[in-house]
Motif scaffolding. Structure first.
Motif, PDB file in Angstrom:
ATOM      1  N   ARG C  97       0.841  -1.209   0.000  1.00 35.50           N
ATOM      2  CA  ARG C  97       0.000   0.000   0.000  1.00 35.50           C
ATOM      3  C   ARG C  97       0.873   1.255   0.000  1.00 35.50           C
ATOM      4  O   ARG C  97       0.596   2.225  -0.692  1.00 35.50           O
ATOM      5  CB  ARG C  97      -0.920   0.005   1.223  1.00 35.50           C
ATOM      6  CG  ARG C  97      -2.190  -0.832   1.032  1.00 35.50           C
ATOM      7  CD  ARG C  97      -2.907  -1.040   2.344  1.00 35.50           C
ATOM      8  NE  ARG C  97      -3.215   0.207   3.038  1.00 35.50           N
ATOM      9  CZ  ARG C  97      -4.357   0.878   2.917  1.00 35.50           C
ATOM     10  NH1 ARG C  97      -5.302   0.423   2.138  1.00 35.50           N
ATOM     11  NH2 ARG C  97      -4.554   1.994   3.562  1.00 35.50           N
ATOM     12  N   LEU C 110      -6.609  -1.007  -2.218  1.00 29.79           N
ATOM     13  CA  LEU C 110      -6.157  -2.306  -1.717  1.00 29.79           C
ATOM     14  C   LEU C 110      -6.490  -2.383  -0.235  1.00 29.79           C
ATOM     15  O   LEU C 110      -6.152  -1.482   0.534  1.00 29.79           O
ATOM     16  CB  LEU C 110      -4.634  -2.431  -1.925  1.00 29.79           C
ATOM     17  CG  LEU C 110      -3.955  -3.655  -1.313  1.00 29.79           C
ATOM     18  CD1 LEU C 110      -4.506  -4.944  -1.888  1.00 29.79           C
ATOM     19  CD2 LEU C 110      -2.441  -3.585  -1.553  1.00 29.79           C
ATOM     20  N   ARG C 111      -7.194  -3.431   0.137  1.00 29.29           N
ATOM     21  CA  ARG C 111      -7.560  -3.568   1.548  1.00 29.29           C
ATOM     22  C   ARG C 111      -7.302  -4.988   2.015  1.00 29.29           C
ATOM     23  O   ARG C 111      -7.586  -5.955   1.303  1.00 29.29           O
ATOM     24  CB  ARG C 111      -9.040  -3.223   1.735  1.00 29.29           C
ATOM     25  CG  ARG C 111      -9.530  -3.472   3.152  1.00 29.29           C
ATOM     26  CD  ARG C 111     -10.913  -2.910   3.372  1.00 29.29           C
ATOM     27  NE  ARG C 111     -11.362  -3.213   4.739  1.00 29.29           N
ATOM     28  CZ  ARG C 111     -12.445  -2.701   5.291  1.00 29.29           C
ATOM     29  NH1 ARG C 111     -13.195  -1.848   4.611  1.00 29.29           N
ATOM     30  NH2 ARG C 111     -12.785  -3.035   6.517  1.00 29.29           N
ATOM     31  N   LEU C 112      -6.708  -5.079   3.183  1.00 28.04           N
ATOM     32  CA  LEU C 112      -6.515  -6.375   3.822  1.00 28.04           C
ATOM     33  C   LEU C 112      -7.392  -6.398   5.055  1.00 28.04           C
ATOM     34  O   LEU C 112      -7.507  -5.399   5.757  1.00 28.04           O
ATOM     35  CB  LEU C 112      -5.040  -6.531   4.227  1.00 28.04           C
ATOM     36  CG  LEU C 112      -4.691  -7.685   5.176  1.00 28.04           C
ATOM     37  CD1 LEU C 112      -4.909  -9.027   4.500  1.00 28.04           C
ATOM     38  CD2 LEU C 112      -3.242  -7.559   5.660  1.00 28.04           C
TER      39      LEU C 112
END
Lengths: 287, 350, 148
Positions: C97, C110-112
Motif C-alpha cells: 500500500r 487495496l484492503r486487507l
C-alpha cells in the motif's frame, strides 16, 4: 592498501586457498572493471580506489554452483566494500553462497566518486567504512563524520501530489528498454529464470510497453524488500539513467519504519517479509 | 559538389516534417534524471532517433544515438495484428496499418550500414518479412557524416568509414555555412528535388579525424577459438544483461507471442506481439523439452561475437559488425569488443 | 485517506477482485451467502489456500487487468490454518500500500482484513464498505491498464 590486497591475493592463489580472486582492474581504455585473477602472476592487475563501484558479490551466486554435476564448488575470494558486504550477508542468510566457499577480503571504503571527482551521493549518506563481515580487512578505515540517512530524496517524491507521482514514475519507467541490466547487476536478484522473462509470460508479456515495464520494476523492488543493501548497482548500470534507487530506497525506508528498524544485511536475520511477527513491528493500518 | 545553406536546410526539413514522418536525432528525457548517481546515462538528456515536428528539435551536435536507427525498422515492440469480435459476433482480424512515408534524417553511416545485415536476413531470404519490407521501402535515409570518429568508434577496422555514403540515399557533410550534399540513389534524387541546392565549385569535404585501426581475427582464428578457455575468462565478468544486443545496429533477434488482453473498454482481444529478444537471455535458446544448448553464460557471450564475425558473414556474405562502438560505451563491466577482437587476432594458430 | 478528490463517474460500478483464504474467509463468504445476507455484486472472489499466498504480482495483475480495487481477506492473526501464513500477509500488504501510494495509485484500492468462518456479517460489512470506498475513488484509469 593496494599492496596489501595484492600480497593477500598472491598468497591465496599460491597456496591454493582460492581458485580465483575477484577484484578490480583498469581496462585498456582506462575504465575500471571487475577483474578475475586466477594466476599469482596476475595480481599486479588489481587496483582499488574510489572508482571501484561495482558490487562484485553479484558474481558469487554464479560461482557457487558446481560447474558439472558432482564437481566440487571452487572457493572464490572477493573484494567487498561495506555495502557489498551487506548484500553478501543477505546471500549468506538465504543460503545462496556457502560461507566456506568464499574468502571475503574486506576493504576500508574511502567512499566512491563520480567521474568528476565528487563523492557519489549514496556514499555521502553512508556511515559504514568497514564491512560488517570479512576474513581479512585491508586498509585503514578513514574517519567519517556521523551521518544519518534522512531519505530526503524519497521524501521529495512522497511530497508530490498523487497525480504528479504517477506521472513522474510513468515517465521514468517508460524509458526502460527491458535490458534487465539492473536485475543482472543486482547481487540479490539471483533467480535462475526471472518471472518477468518466463517463456509462458505468466506475469509479464514480452512487449516493451509501460504496463510490462512498470510491473517488472515494481515487483523487482518489492522482491528486494528487506534484502536490498543499497549498493546502487542497478542504478549505476541502467543505460537509460532511470533513478531506480528511489524505488528501492523507498521500500528500504518503509521496511525500517515498519519492521523495527530492520536494515538489509546487517544481521543474520532474513528479511522480515518472510518471518513471523515479533510484536515489535509498527505496521500501518491495513485499510 | 552540391551545397545547401544551413537556413535552407532547416527550411527544407520544416517543410518535410509536414509531408512525411521525419525522424531525426533528438535529445529526450529529463535534464537531471538521478542526481548524485555515477551513471553517465543519468546525467542529462540522451539522444535518440525520434519523430520530430520541425528542425529546431534536431540535436545537430550529437555523437551517436543511444539506440541505433534499427528501432525504426524493427521496432522494439510491434503489434502484427489483433483478433477481435465484430458487431455480429464474427471474428475480425486487423492487420497493422502500413506506415506513411518516412525520412530518417541524420542517420550515421554506420547505422545505415547496419541495415545491410537486417536486409540480408529480413528481405533477401524467402519469405521476406513484410513488416520490415514495408518500412524499408517507405523510408528514405538522409545520412549525416561524422566529423570525427567518436570515443569507442571503430568503423574503419570493420570496413566502414565515418563519411561513407554507401548505404544512405543522400549524404550530408557539415561544412562552413551549411552542408555538402552527395546524392547517392534515385530515391535520394527524388527527395532532393525539394532542397534548395547550390553548385559550389571546388568545395572540399573535411577529412574526419580517425581512430587507430586494428587487426580483426581471420576466419581460421575464429574457427580455432570456439572452444577456447578465453570465452570463460571474458564471460567471468559478463553480467548477461541485454544492453549490448539492444543498442546494436545489427542485432535482430525477436520473439513473437500471442497475448489475450482486455482493452480499457472491456473487450477481450488477441494480439500478436513481436518484440526484441536477445541471445544473452538465459532462456533464449531453450528447446521444447527443456534442453538448453547455450545454458552457460560464456556460451551466450561467445555467440554474440560469433554471430557478428562468423555466422553472419558466412551465411549472408555481409559484415556483421559496423563498428559503431555502442556496445563498448554501454557495457557496464567494460567488455570491449575491440579488445576481444585484438586478443583473438593475436592468437597463434597451431 | 485518499489524496485524490472523488472523481465519481455516473453509473460506475467498481470491479473488485477479492482473494479469500480457503479456511476462514471463503467459509465466511459462504456463510454470508447461506445466511442470505445482502452482498455487493461487484466482488469477484478468488479462493486461495492462504492469504499469505497472495503475492504482490496477483494484486498488481488484478489492478492492471481491469480491477478497480483488490480485497485480501484471511484468518485473524493467531488463527491461521498454517500457523503464520497471515503474518507475512500483514507485513506485505501494508508495504505494498505504501509503495502504491509512492508510485501514484490510491492505497485505498487495496484492503486487507480478517474474516473468520463464522463472521458472515463481517464479510458482508467489509465487502460493502470496500465497494463504496472504491466507488468514491472512481474507476482506476491508468495508462497501465491498456491490458497486460
Amino acid at each position: 592498501m593496494i599492496e596489501d590486497i595484492r600480497a593477500l591475493a598472491r598468497e591465496l592463489l599460491e597456496k591454493g586457498t582460492v581458485e580465483c580472486v575477484i577484484g578490480y582492474e583498469v581496462g585498456p581504455t582506462g575504465r575500471v572493471r571487475p577483474a578475475f585473477v586466477y594466476e599469482p602472476a596476475d595480481v599486479e592487475r588489481l587496483i582499488f580506489d574510489a572508482r571501484c563501484y561495482h558490487n562484485l558479490v553479484t558474481y558469487l551466486t554464479r560461482r557457487n554452483k558446481p560447474r558439472k554435476k558432482g564437481e566440487e564448488v571452487p572457493t572464490t575470494a572477493v573484494l567487498v566494500k561495506p555495502c557489498d558486504a551487506r548484500s553478501l550477508q543477505v546471500l549468506l542468510n538465504e543460503n545462496q553462497v556457502q560461507r566456506d566457499k568464499v574468502y571475503i577480503i574486506g576493504v576500508a571504503c574511502p567512499g566512491m566518486q563520480n567521474a568528476d571527482g565528487t563523492p557519489e551521493l549514496r556514499c555521502t549518506r553512508c556511515d559504514q567504512r568497514v564491512p560488517l563481515i570479512y576474513d581479512v580487512l585491508c586498509g585503514e578505515p578513514p574517519e567519517v563524520p556521523a551521518v544519518t540517512d534522512t531519505y530526503d530524496d524519497v521524501e521529495r517524491i512522497e511530497a508530490l501530489p498523487l497525480e504528479e507521482r504517477l506521472a513522474y514514475w510513468l515517465g521514468e519507467l517508460d524509458r526502460c528498454i527491458r535490458c534487465y541490466a539492473c536485475r543482472q547487476a543486482c547481487p540479490t536478484c539471483f533467480c535462475s529464470v526471472c518471472e518477468a522473462e518466463r517463456d509462458d509470460s505468466l506475469w509479464v508479456g514480452i512487449a516493451d510497453r509501460i504496463p510490462e515495464k512498470a510491473f517488472f520494476h515494481i515487483i523487482r523492488a518489492f522482491h528486494q524488500a528487506g534484502r536490498c543493501a543499497e549498493c546502487n548497482a542497478c542504478e549505476a548500470v541502467c543505460p537509460m539513467g532511470i533513478p531506480l534507487s528511489l524505488i528501492n530506497r523507498k521500500v528500504a525506508k518503509d521496511v525500517a519504519q515498519m519492521m523495527a528498524g530492520y536494515r538489509a544485511g546487517e544481521s543474520e536475520e532474513p528479511t522480515p517479509l518472510v518471518t513471523m511477527l515479533t510484536g515489535e513491528e509498527a505496521i500501518d493500518e491495513i485499510h | 559538389m552540391k551545397f545547401i545553406e544551413t537556413q535552407a536546410l532547416h527550411a527544407w526539413l520544416d517543410k518535410l516534417a509536414q509531408e512525411v514522418t521525419l525522424i531525426a536525432p533528438t535529445a529526450v528525457g529529463p535534464e537531471k534524471k538521478a542526481p548524485g548517481s555515477r551513471n553517465p546515462a543519468a546525467q542529462g538528456q540522451q539522444v535518440f532517433y525520434r519523430a520530430v515536428s520541425d528542425s529546431s528539435q534536431i540535436a545537430w551536435d550529437f555523437t551517436r544515438t543511444v539506440i541505433s536507427a534499427r528501432e525504426h525498422f524493427m521496432p522494439k515492440t510491434e503489434t502484427l495484428f489483433t483478433i477481435e469480435t465484430g458487431p455480429d459476433g464474427e471474428t475480425v482480424l486487423h492487420e497493422t496499418k502500413l506506415e506513411r512515408p518516412r525520412v530518417i534524417f541524420g542517420i550515421r553511416p554506420c547505422d545505415a550500414r547496419g541495415l545491410r545485415v537486417l536486409d540480408a536476413v529480413m528481405l533477401e531470404q524467402e519469405p521476406a518479412d513484410v513488416y520490415y519490407a514495408e518500412r524499408r521501402r517507405n523510408t528514405t535515409l538522409v545520412g549525416l557524416s561524422c566529423p570525427q570518429m567518436w570515443e569507442d568508434c571503430f568503423c574503419t577496422s570493420v570496413g566502414g568509414a565515418p563519411n561513407a555514403s554507401d548505404d544512405v540515399d543522400i549524404l550530408l557533410t557539415q561544412v562552413e555555412g551549411g552542408c555538402a550534399v552527395q546524392i547517392v540513389t534515385a530515391k535520394g534524387e527524388e527527395l532532393a528535388t525539394g532542397m534548395d541546392l547550390q553548385e559550389v565549385e571546388g568545395l572540399e569535404l573535411p577529412q574526419p579525424k580517425l581512430n587507430d585501426q586494428f587487426e580483426t581475427p581471420t576466419e581460421q582464428q575464429w574457427l580455432a577459438s570456439f572452444n577456447d578457455v578465453y570465452w570463460q575468462r571474458v564471460g567471468d565478468r559478463c553480467l548477461s544483461c541485454r544492453i549490448c544486443t539492444y543498442v546494436c545496429p545489427t542485432c535482430r533477434c525477436f520473439d513473437v507471442r500471442d497475448e489475450t488482453v482486455v482493452t480499457p473498454t472491456g473487450e477481450r482481444i488477441v494480439r500478436r506481439v513481436r518484440a526484441w529478444d536477445s541471445c544473452q537471455s538465459v532462456n533464449y535458446r531453450v528447446h521444447a523439452g527443456g534442453h538448453n544448448p547455450r545454458a552457460n553464460l560464456e556460451q551466450r557471450l561467445r555467440n554474440r561475437f560469433y554471430c557478428k564475425f562468423h555466422y553472419v558473414p558466412v551465411d549472408y556474405d555481409v559484415a556483421g559488425c559496423v563498428g559503431c562502438g555502442r556496445c563498448v560505451t554501454a557495457c557496464p563491466v567494460n567488455i570491449d569488443i575491440r579488445e576481444v577482437l585484438q586478443d583473438l587476432a593475436r592468437r597463434e594458430l597451431a | 485517506m485518499s489524496e485524490r478528490t472523488s472523481n465519481q463517474v455516473d453509473g460506475f460500478e467498481p470491479k473488485i477482485v477479492a482473494f479469500l483464504c480457503n479456511w476462514c474467509s471463503y467459509a465466511g463468504a459462504d456463510a454470508a451467502g447461506i445466511s442470505r445476507l445482502e452482498l455487493p455484486p461487484n466482488i469477484l472472489p478468488v479462493r486461495v489456500m492462504c492469504s499469505g499466498r497472495v503475492s504482490i504480482e496477483m494484486v498488481l495483475k488484478a489492478l492492471m487487468a481491469g480491477a478497480d480495487g483488490v480485497l485480501v481477506l484471511g484468518c485473524h492473526i493467531g488463527d491461521c490454518h498454517y500457523g503464520s501464513g497471515n503474518h507475512r500477509t500483514v507485513k506485505r500488504i501494508p508495504l505494498l500500500r505504501r509503495l502504491m501510494t509512492y508510485m501514484g495509485i490510491e492505497p485505498d484500492r487495496l484492503r486487507l482484513d480478517w474474516v473468520s468462518g463464522a463472521e458472515a456479517g463481517r464479510f458482508a460489512k467489509i465487502t460493502t464498505e470496500f465497494v463504496e470506498a472504491v466507488r468514491a475513488l472512481g474507476p482506476l484509469s491508468l495508462p497501465l491498464r491498456e491490458g497486460l
